[in-house]
Design a protein around this motif. Structure first.
Motif, PDB file in Angstrom:
ATOM      1  N   MET A   1      17.951   3.835  -8.650  1.00 36.59           N
ATOM      2  CA  MET A   1      17.066   4.112  -9.784  1.00 36.59           C
ATOM      3  C   MET A   1      15.671   4.453  -9.270  1.00 36.59           C
ATOM      4  O   MET A   1      15.143   3.802  -8.382  1.00 36.59           O
ATOM      5  CB  MET A   1      17.031   2.881 -10.686  1.00 36.59           C
ATOM      6  N   GLU A   2      15.082   5.489  -9.833  1.00 31.60           N
ATOM      7  CA  GLU A   2      13.811   5.990  -9.320  1.00 31.60           C
ATOM      8  C   GLU A   2      12.601   5.202  -9.781  1.00 31.60           C
ATOM      9  O   GLU A   2      11.658   5.007  -9.046  1.00 31.60           O
ATOM     10  CB  GLU A   2      13.633   7.448  -9.747  1.00 31.60           C
ATOM     11  N   GLY A   3      12.568   4.771 -11.012  1.00 34.80           N
ATOM     12  CA  GLY A   3      11.361   4.153 -11.531  1.00 34.80           C
ATOM     13  C   GLY A   3      10.496   5.187 -12.237  1.00 34.80           C
ATOM     14  O   GLY A   3      10.620   6.391 -12.022  1.00 34.80           O
ATOM     15  N   GLU A   4       9.600   4.719 -13.075  1.00 34.22           N
ATOM     16  CA  GLU A   4       8.759   5.604 -13.892  1.00 34.22           C
ATOM     17  C   GLU A   4       7.699   6.308 -13.047  1.00 34.22           C
ATOM     18  O   GLU A   4       7.021   5.692 -12.233  1.00 34.22           O
ATOM     19  CB  GLU A   4       8.067   4.770 -14.974  1.00 34.22           C
ATOM     20  N   GLU A   5       7.542   7.620 -13.257  1.00 32.97           N
ATOM     21  CA  GLU A   5       6.500   8.366 -12.555  1.00 32.97           C
ATOM     22  C   GLU A   5       5.176   8.193 -13.296  1.00 32.97           C
ATOM     23  O   GLU A   5       5.136   8.268 -14.525  1.00 32.97           O
ATOM     24  CB  GLU A   5       6.850   9.850 -12.469  1.00 32.97           C
ATOM     25  N   ILE A   6       4.130   7.922 -12.555  1.00 30.03           N
ATOM     26  CA  ILE A   6       2.799   7.782 -13.144  1.00 30.03           C
ATOM     27  C   ILE A   6       1.826   8.633 -12.333  1.00 30.03           C
ATOM     28  O   ILE A   6       2.135   9.054 -11.220  1.00 30.03           O
ATOM     29  CB  ILE A   6       2.323   6.300 -13.161  1.00 30.03           C
ATOM     30  N   SER A   7       0.654   8.898 -12.892  1.00 35.39           N
ATOM     31  CA  SER A   7      -0.327   9.721 -12.194  1.00 35.39           C
ATOM     32  C   SER A   7      -0.949   8.938 -11.029  1.00 35.39           C
ATOM     33  O   SER A   7      -0.926   7.698 -11.017  1.00 35.39           O
ATOM     34  CB  SER A   7      -1.430  10.159 -13.155  1.00 35.39           C
ATOM     35  N   ARG A   8      -1.496   9.668 -10.101  1.00 39.14           N
ATOM     36  CA  ARG A   8      -2.170   9.042  -8.963  1.00 39.14           C
ATOM     37  C   ARG A   8      -3.311   8.146  -9.448  1.00 39.14           C
ATOM     38  O   ARG A   8      -3.487   7.027  -8.973  1.00 39.14           O
ATOM     39  CB  ARG A   8      -2.688  10.145  -8.036  1.00 39.14           C
ATOM     40  N   GLY A   9      -4.087   8.652 -10.412  1.00 41.00           N
ATOM     41  CA  GLY A   9      -5.207   7.880 -10.936  1.00 41.00           C
ATOM     42  C   GLY A   9      -4.766   6.586 -11.581  1.00 41.00           C
ATOM     43  O   GLY A   9      -5.367   5.529 -11.359  1.00 41.00           O
ATOM     44  N   GLU A  10      -3.703   6.674 -12.407  1.00 37.37           N
ATOM     45  CA  GLU A  10      -3.199   5.458 -13.048  1.00 37.37           C
ATOM     46  C   GLU A  10      -2.665   4.486 -12.007  1.00 37.37           C
ATOM     47  O   GLU A  10      -2.856   3.268 -12.106  1.00 37.37           O
ATOM     48  CB  GLU A  10      -2.092   5.792 -14.047  1.00 37.37           C
ATOM     49  N   ALA A  11      -1.998   5.013 -11.003  1.00 42.70           N
ATOM     50  CA  ALA A  11      -1.446   4.160  -9.951  1.00 42.70           C
ATOM     51  C   ALA A  11      -2.555   3.359  -9.260  1.00 42.70           C
ATOM     52  O   ALA A  11      -2.411   2.154  -9.015  1.00 42.70           O
ATOM     53  CB  ALA A  11      -0.709   5.014  -8.924  1.00 42.70           C
ATOM     54  N   LEU A  12      -3.652   4.020  -8.958  1.00 42.85           N
ATOM     55  CA  LEU A  12      -4.745   3.360  -8.237  1.00 42.85           C
ATOM     56  C   LEU A  12      -5.534   2.415  -9.131  1.00 42.85           C
ATOM     57  O   LEU A  12      -6.243   1.534  -8.632  1.00 42.85           O
ATOM     58  CB  LEU A  12      -5.674   4.415  -7.629  1.00 42.85           C
ATOM     59  N   SER A  13      -5.409   2.587 -10.445  1.00 36.77           N
ATOM     60  CA  SER A  13      -6.158   1.714 -11.354  1.00 36.77           C
ATOM     61  C   SER A  13      -5.394   0.438 -11.712  1.00 36.77           C
ATOM     62  O   SER A  13      -5.965  -0.500 -12.254  1.00 36.77           O
ATOM     63  CB  SER A  13      -6.509   2.467 -12.641  1.00 36.77           C
ATOM     64  N   ARG A  14      -4.103   0.410 -11.390  1.00 37.40           N
ATOM     65  CA  ARG A  14      -3.291  -0.773 -11.736  1.00 37.40           C
ATOM     66  C   ARG A  14      -3.639  -1.949 -10.826  1.00 37.40           C
ATOM     67  O   ARG A  14      -3.748  -1.793  -9.606  1.00 37.40           O
ATOM     68  CB  ARG A  14      -1.811  -0.447 -11.593  1.00 37.40           C
ATOM     69  N   GLU A  15      -3.793  -3.109 -11.420  1.00 36.25           N
ATOM     70  CA  GLU A  15      -4.136  -4.300 -10.647  1.00 36.25           C
ATOM     71  C   GLU A  15      -2.890  -5.142 -10.385  1.00 36.25           C
ATOM     72  O   GLU A  15      -1.953  -5.161 -11.188  1.00 36.25           O
ATOM     73  CB  GLU A  15      -5.180  -5.136 -11.405  1.00 36.25           C
ATOM     74  N   GLY A  16      -2.891  -5.814  -9.248  1.00 31.93           N
ATOM     75  CA  GLY A  16      -1.794  -6.709  -8.905  1.00 31.93           C
ATOM     76  C   GLY A  16      -0.587  -6.028  -8.283  1.00 31.93           C
ATOM     77  O   GLY A  16       0.431  -6.666  -8.038  1.00 31.93           O
ATOM     78  N   TYR A  17      -0.705  -4.726  -8.026  1.00 31.36           N
ATOM     79  CA  TYR A  17       0.412  -3.986  -7.430  1.00 31.36           C
ATOM     80  C   TYR A  17       0.194  -3.753  -5.940  1.00 31.36           C
ATOM     81  O   TYR A  17      -0.938  -3.559  -5.488  1.00 31.36           O
ATOM     82  CB  TYR A  17       0.574  -2.617  -8.098  1.00 31.36           C
ATOM     83  N   LYS A  18       1.283  -3.756  -5.188  1.00 28.00           N
ATOM     84  CA  LYS A  18       1.241  -3.311  -3.796  1.00 28.00           C
ATOM     85  C   LYS A  18       1.517  -1.809  -3.794  1.00 28.00           C
ATOM     86  O   LYS A  18       2.139  -1.277  -4.725  1.00 28.00           O
ATOM     87  CB  LYS A  18       2.291  -4.044  -2.960  1.00 28.00           C
ATOM     88  N   HIS A  19       1.044  -1.135  -2.759  1.00 31.46           N
ATOM     89  CA  HIS A  19       1.224   0.316  -2.660  1.00 31.46           C
ATOM     90  C   HIS A  19       1.909   0.674  -1.338  1.00 31.46           C
ATOM     91  O   HIS A  19       1.550   0.130  -0.294  1.00 31.46           O
ATOM     92  CB  HIS A  19      -0.127   1.028  -2.733  1.00 31.46           C
ATOM     93  N   ALA A  20       2.888   1.583  -1.424  1.00 36.83           N
ATOM     94  CA  ALA A  20       3.574   2.051  -0.226  1.00 36.83           C
ATOM     95  C   ALA A  20       3.576   3.571  -0.222  1.00 36.83           C
ATOM     96  O   ALA A  20       3.859   4.202  -1.247  1.00 36.83           O
ATOM     97  CB  ALA A  20       5.003   1.531  -0.190  1.00 36.83           C
ATOM     98  N   CYS A  21       3.214   4.163   0.913  1.00 34.59           N
ATOM     99  CA  CYS A  21       3.181   5.622   1.059  1.00 34.59           C
ATOM    100  C   CYS A  21       4.223   6.063   2.080  1.00 34.59           C
ATOM    101  O   CYS A  21       4.330   5.466   3.154  1.00 34.59           O
ATOM    102  CB  CYS A  21       1.802   6.086   1.531  1.00 34.59           C
ATOM    103  N   HIS A  22       4.974   7.091   1.733  1.00 34.51           N
ATOM    104  CA  HIS A  22       5.983   7.634   2.648  1.00 34.51           C
ATOM    105  C   HIS A  22       5.928   9.154   2.612  1.00 34.51           C
ATOM    106  O   HIS A  22       5.461   9.741   1.633  1.00 34.51           O
ATOM    107  CB  HIS A  22       7.379   7.139   2.267  1.00 34.51           C
ATOM    108  N   ILE A  23       6.423   9.780   3.693  1.00 35.01           N
ATOM    109  CA  ILE A  23       6.295  11.234   3.791  1.00 35.01           C
ATOM    110  C   ILE A  23       7.558  11.879   4.351  1.00 35.01           C
ATOM    111  O   ILE A  23       8.225  11.333   5.225  1.00 35.01           O
ATOM    112  CB  ILE A  23       5.078  11.605   4.675  1.00 35.01           C
ATOM    113  N   LEU A  24       7.884  13.040   3.803  1.00 37.82           N
ATOM    114  CA  LEU A  24       8.951  13.876   4.325  1.00 37.82           C
ATOM    115  C   LEU A  24       8.293  14.956   5.174  1.00 37.82           C
ATOM    116  O   LEU A  24       7.490  15.738   4.667  1.00 37.82           O
ATOM    117  CB  LEU A  24       9.748  14.496   3.174  1.00 37.82           C
TER     118      LEU A  24
END
Length: 201
Positions: A1-24
């Motif tokens: 399951m992919e999970g809900e897509e959100i904007s970069r701005g909204e992602a960075l404004s969310r509190e209490g979340y961890k962030h993971a970045c990956h690249i192809l």
């Protein structure tokens, strides 16, 4: 399951979340398998410590660094090269479908074949995490052989989190594999998984 897509701005404004970045990371190539099957493109993934396939990258701390700076740091550790990543390489952000509270950020970057060869060498000889968190870089076979070998078999393996969906989305969006070939590979991969599960019972 992919999970809900959100904007970069909204992602960075969310509190209490961890962030993971990956690249192809990918490149064009004129190489041929067995001197007759055009490979066309090289796409890199990695075998993780847990036996799952995923993309290079990891946890970043937006409170201390930009997403791109964090990703570059993770790439240095995992593949031994500080690949220059910019906002132009950013693709999407998604909420993880289940706990923990995690947002995944995905990037794609086109490089030259020579640059990817250097990354493959550095991943073995220079990367601090080689043999620990990362067991090796792998190339995604983008062709399909008569017996289903290639992309179909690859897609039947186990992937971490939403990396399989990220791979399929990127292959289609970047035009590395036709939509028809992607759909057929996914169909064959599902058949293989069902057959394998049936064999286990």
């Amino acid at each position: 399951m992919e999970g809900e897509e959100i904007s970069r701005g909204e992602a960075l404004s969310r509190e209490g979340y961890k962030h993971a970045c990956h690249i192809l990371l990918y490149a064009d190539t004129s190489s041929k398998l067995f001197r007759k099957i055009p490979i066309k493109h090289i796409v890199l993934m990695q075998m993780r410590f847990d036996g799952l396939l995923g993309f290079p990258g990891g946890l970043v701390k937006p409170s201390e660094e930009s997403l791109e700076a964090g990703l570059i740091r993770e790439l240095q550790e995992e593949i031994g090269v500080a690949v220059p990543v910019t906002v132009d390489d950013y693709v999407s952000s998604r909420l993880a479908p289940s706990p923990p509270l995690l947002i995944t950020h995905f990037y794609t970057k086109k490089m030259t074949e020579a640059q990817l060869l250097e990354i493959e060498k550095a991943a073995v000889s220079k990367a601090a995490d080689h043999g620990l968190e990362v067991l090796g870089m792998v190339r995604v076979p983008l062709y399909t052989m008569r017996n289903g070998g290639g992309l179909s078999w690859f897609l039947s393996h186990s992937f971490i989190s939403n990396s399989r969906a990220q791979l399929l989305g990127a292959l289609g969006r970047l035009g590395l594999v036709s939509q028809g070939a992607l759909e057929e590979a996914v169909r064959q991969a599902e058949q293989m998984r069902h057959t394998h599960q049936a064999d286990l019972h």
